[in-house]
Motif scaffolding. Structure first.
Motif, PDB file in Angstrom:
ATOM      1  N   ARG A 110       0.787  -1.156  -0.070  1.00 44.02           N
ATOM      2  CA  ARG A 110      -0.024  -0.007   0.137  1.00 44.02           C
ATOM      3  C   ARG A 110       0.801   1.084  -0.092  1.00 44.02           C
ATOM      4  N   SER A 119      -1.490 -15.408   2.835  1.00 41.71           N
ATOM      5  CA  SER A 119      -2.243 -16.582   3.032  1.00 41.71           C
ATOM      6  C   SER A 119      -3.530 -16.984   2.284  1.00 41.71           C
ATOM      7  N   GLY A 176      -3.279 -15.857  -0.930  1.00 40.78           N
ATOM      8  CA  GLY A 176      -2.969 -15.648  -2.192  1.00 40.78           C
ATOM      9  C   GLY A 176      -1.840 -16.563  -2.371  1.00 40.78           C
ATOM     10  N   HIS A 230       0.660 -11.726   5.059  1.00 41.57           N
ATOM     11  CA  HIS A 230       1.688 -11.592   3.816  1.00 41.57           C
ATOM     12  C   HIS A 230       2.938 -12.183   3.969  1.00 41.57           C
ATOM     13  N   ALA A 274       8.465  -1.263  10.850  1.00 40.70           N
ATOM     14  CA  ALA A 274       7.646  -2.021   9.864  1.00 40.70           C
ATOM     15  C   ALA A 274       8.100  -3.661  10.092  1.00 40.70           C
TER      16      ALA A 274
HETATM   17  C1  LIG Z   1      -8.125 -13.398   6.676  1.00 40.42           C
HETATM   18  C2  LIG Z   1      -7.365 -12.411   6.133  1.00 40.42           C
HETATM   19  C3  LIG Z   1      -6.399 -12.838   4.831  1.00 40.42           C
HETATM   20  C4  LIG Z   1      -5.373 -11.913   4.388  1.00 40.42           C
HETATM   21  N1  LIG Z   1      -4.639 -12.394   3.341  1.00 40.42           N
HETATM   22  C5  LIG Z   1      -3.699 -11.830   3.008  1.00 40.42           C
HETATM   23  C6  LIG Z   1      -2.711 -12.166   1.747  1.00 40.42           C
HETATM   24  O1  LIG Z   1      -2.824 -13.228   1.262  1.00 40.42           O
HETATM   25  N2  LIG Z   1      -1.792 -11.252   1.531  1.00 40.42           N
HETATM   26  C7  LIG Z   1      -1.458 -10.097   1.966  1.00 40.42           C
HETATM   27  O2  LIG Z   1      -0.723  -9.358   1.559  1.00 40.42           O
HETATM   28  N3  LIG Z   1      -2.360  -9.702   2.955  1.00 40.42           N
HETATM   29  C8  LIG Z   1      -3.445 -10.320   3.486  1.00 40.42           C
HETATM   30  N4  LIG Z   1      -4.269  -9.989   4.466  1.00 40.42           N
HETATM   31  C9  LIG Z   1      -4.121  -8.568   4.809  1.00 40.42           C
HETATM   32  C10 LIG Z   1      -3.134  -8.126   5.653  1.00 40.42           C
HETATM   33  O3  LIG Z   1      -3.495  -8.340   7.046  1.00 40.42           O
HETATM   34  C11 LIG Z   1      -2.527  -6.653   5.732  1.00 40.42           C
HETATM   35  O4  LIG Z   1      -3.733  -5.899   5.799  1.00 40.42           O
HETATM   36  C12 LIG Z   1      -1.827  -6.506   4.174  1.00 40.42           C
HETATM   37  O5  LIG Z   1      -0.962  -7.439   4.128  1.00 40.42           O
HETATM   38  C13 LIG Z   1      -1.280  -5.125   4.343  1.00 40.42           C
HETATM   39  O6  LIG Z   1      -0.762  -4.663   3.037  1.00 40.42           O
HETATM   40  P1  LIG Z   1       0.310  -3.767   2.934  1.00 40.42           P
HETATM   41  O7  LIG Z   1       1.810  -4.066   3.718  1.00 40.42           O
HETATM   42  O8  LIG Z   1       0.465  -3.462   1.593  1.00 40.42           O
HETATM   43  O9  LIG Z   1      -0.306  -2.340   3.678  1.00 40.42           O
HETATM   44  P2  LIG Z   1       0.018  -1.532   4.864  1.00 40.42           P
HETATM   45  O10 LIG Z   1      -0.072  -2.546   5.899  1.00 40.42           O
HETATM   46  O11 LIG Z   1      -0.914  -0.265   4.804  1.00 40.42           O
HETATM   47  O12 LIG Z   1       1.406  -1.367   4.940  1.00 40.42           O
HETATM   48  C14 LIG Z   1       1.849  -0.208   3.891  1.00 40.42           C
HETATM   49  C15 LIG Z   1       3.499   0.227   4.292  1.00 40.42           C
HETATM   50  O13 LIG Z   1       3.893   1.022   3.401  1.00 40.42           O
HETATM   51  C16 LIG Z   1       4.838   1.787   4.040  1.00 40.42           C
HETATM   52  N5  LIG Z   1       4.992   3.053   3.527  1.00 40.42           N
HETATM   53  C17 LIG Z   1       4.265   3.992   2.942  1.00 40.42           C
HETATM   54  N6  LIG Z   1       4.457   5.045   2.246  1.00 40.42           N
HETATM   55  C18 LIG Z   1       5.622   4.641   1.905  1.00 40.42           C
HETATM   56  C19 LIG Z   1       7.007   5.210   1.060  1.00 40.42           C
HETATM   57  N7  LIG Z   1       6.555   6.271   0.353  1.00 40.42           N
HETATM   58  N8  LIG Z   1       8.088   4.741   0.738  1.00 40.42           N
HETATM   59  C20 LIG Z   1       8.041   3.396   1.564  1.00 40.42           C
HETATM   60  N9  LIG Z   1       7.402   2.821   2.300  1.00 40.42           N
HETATM   61  C21 LIG Z   1       6.036   3.491   2.525  1.00 40.42           C
HETATM   62  C22 LIG Z   1       4.407   2.067   5.506  1.00 40.42           C
HETATM   63  O14 LIG Z   1       5.285   2.317   6.212  1.00 40.42           O
HETATM   64  C23 LIG Z   1       3.825   0.712   5.551  1.00 40.42           C
HETATM   65  O15 LIG Z   1       4.674  -0.247   6.272  1.00 40.42           O
HETATM   66  C24 LIG Z   1      -5.289 -10.950   5.087  1.00 40.42           C
HETATM   67  C25 LIG Z   1      -5.839 -10.238   6.085  1.00 40.42           C
HETATM   68  C26 LIG Z   1      -7.059 -11.032   6.560  1.00 40.42           C
HETATM   69  C27 LIG Z   1      -7.711 -10.917   7.721  1.00 40.42           C
END
Ligand SMILES: Cc1cc2nc3c(=O)[nH]c(=O)nc-3n(C[C@H](O)[C@H](O)[C@H](O)COP(=O)(O)OP(=O)(O)OC[C@H]3O[C@@H](n4cnc5c(N)ncnc54)[C@H](O)[C@@H]3O)c2cc1C
Length: 317
Positions: free
Chosen positions: A208, A250, A252, A271, A290
């Motif tokens: 994200r 999990s 994916g 993830h 993180a």
């Molecule tokens: C039942 C269930 C199943 C799930 N299955 C999966 C799955 O298969 N895969 C999966 O990925 N998730 C899964 N999730 C979701 C998981 O819990 C997290 O919500 C998700 O992985 C978070 O995605 P993210 O790291 O992209 O986003 P976020 O947690 O929002 O993290 C974004 C990160 O980007 C960093 N960031 C922001 N801006 C910048 C920048 N400019 N430069 C560098 N870093 C920056 C932030 O510091 C933050 O650490 C599942 C959840 C549930 C409840």
């Protein structure tokens, strides 16, 4: 003895089968590997290169392609004849289809989605994630078990090779073609642009932190410079910024590339369970706390929008 049921299609073994052979070797004790289906001679010869006691080439004439009834019928006879202490399979779609039926027919305990084993005084324990990967449970079945191993949990290249090729024994199984209720169709093929991330050697994963769909092009440029595939965390796929088949975790794909570069991925447990088997993990994240940094081999604390263009420039040098 552990009996591994390897999986092949048209003479090609999948990587998950090698991972399962490695899991069996790591569990300790003698290992045999069985392979079935049309064209199984070639994979049998490949498997004989591993440090295993024997390779069993199962011949069951009506079985050309996979069907649940056909495989269960053949494997019931094989397992009954070989008396293994445990049967190991890769946790693939195919195994998920027939392993439960096979376990029931053989009266074996069924332990699924394992990530490893532990040898104790009381016997072999099977380690599997529970509660969405938040905890790892040590499962001690009461008797012989049919155990599936999560893809990417054990490295395929950790298979120990044998000093000399293992013997290959042909085993005949009788399968009644009339008793096979399923009709195999042409193997499922992904749409042309779809990707099998489980086979990728390098992956650039987008989280994200990428902020907007149009910024994904930056990750794609880095991937192109590295010869990598693009993967993503779930929110990216949920938002439709990348197709669902790019999701890692999990819910994916479970991947184990040589290089995993995480861009703005926080490292949530859902993830991590999908990529922690990667050999070298590079994380770029502006939050030093993180969780991804806990498993990263190389961590860059900073803004991906500054670091990634510099990396691309360097790689294109
Ligand atoms: C039942 C269930 C199943 C799930 N299955 C999966 C799955 O298969 N895969 C999966 O990925 N998730 C899964 N999730 C979701 C998981 O819990 C997290 O919500 C998700 O992985 C978070 O995605 P993210 O790291 O992209 O986003 P976020 O947690 O929002 O993290 C974004 C990160 O980007 C960093 N960031 C922001 N801006 C910048 C920048 N400019 N430069 C560098 N870093 C920056 C932030 O510091 C933050 O650490 C599942 C959840 C549930 C409840």
């Amino acid at each position: 003895m552990i009996l591994v049921l390897a999986e092949q299609q048209g003479g090609t073994l999948n990587r998950a089968s090698w991972e399962t052979v490695a899991a069996a070797q790591q569990a300790g004790g003698p290992v045999k590997v069985a392979v079935l289906g049309a064209g199984a001679e070639v994979p049998a010869a490949e498997l004989a290169g591993a440090d295993v006691a024997e390779v069993l080439l199962v011949q069951a004439p009506p079985i050309e392609s996979y069907t649940l009834d056909g495989y269960v019928a053949a494997m019931v006879q094989l397992v009954a004849a070989e008396h293994p202490d445990n049967v190991f399979l890769p946790h693939t779609y195919q195994a998920r289809d027939y392993a439960p039926a096979l376990a029931v027919r053989l009266g074996l305990a069924h332990v699924t989605d394992c990530v490893g084993t532990k040898r104790t005084d009381t016997g072999l324990l099977f380690v599997r994630p529970v509660f969405q990967g938040r905890l790892l449970a040590d499962v001690a079945p009461a008797g012989p078990a049919l155990v599936t191993f999560q893809i990417g949990a054990v490295r395929a290249d950790s298979v120990t090779r044998g000093a000399a090729p293992a013997p290959i024994r042909t085993v005949a199984a009788t399968v009644d073609a009339a008793a096979i209720r399923q009709k195999p169709e042409a193997p499922f093929r992904e749409a042309k642009q779809a990707v099998d991330l489980t086979e990728a050697e390098r992956i650039v994963a987008v989280g994200r932190g990428i902020k907007a769909q149009e910024k994904i092009a930056l990750a794609q440029q880095l991937a192109a410079a590295l010869g990598a595939e693009v993967g993503a965390s779930r929110p990216i796929c949920d938002a439709g910024w990348l197709p669902m088949d790019r999701q890692i975790g999990s819910s994916g794909q479970t991947v184990a590339p040589k290089l995993y570069v995480a861009l703005g991925v926080s490292g949530a447990i859902q993830h991590l369970v999908g990529m922690k088997g990667s050999r070298t993990i590079v994380a770029i994240n502006k939050d030093p706390e993180a969780p991804i940094f806990e498993i990263a081999d190389y961590g860059v604390v900073g803004d991906l929008f500054e670091i990634v263009p510099a990396l691309i420039k360097e790689l294109q040098g």
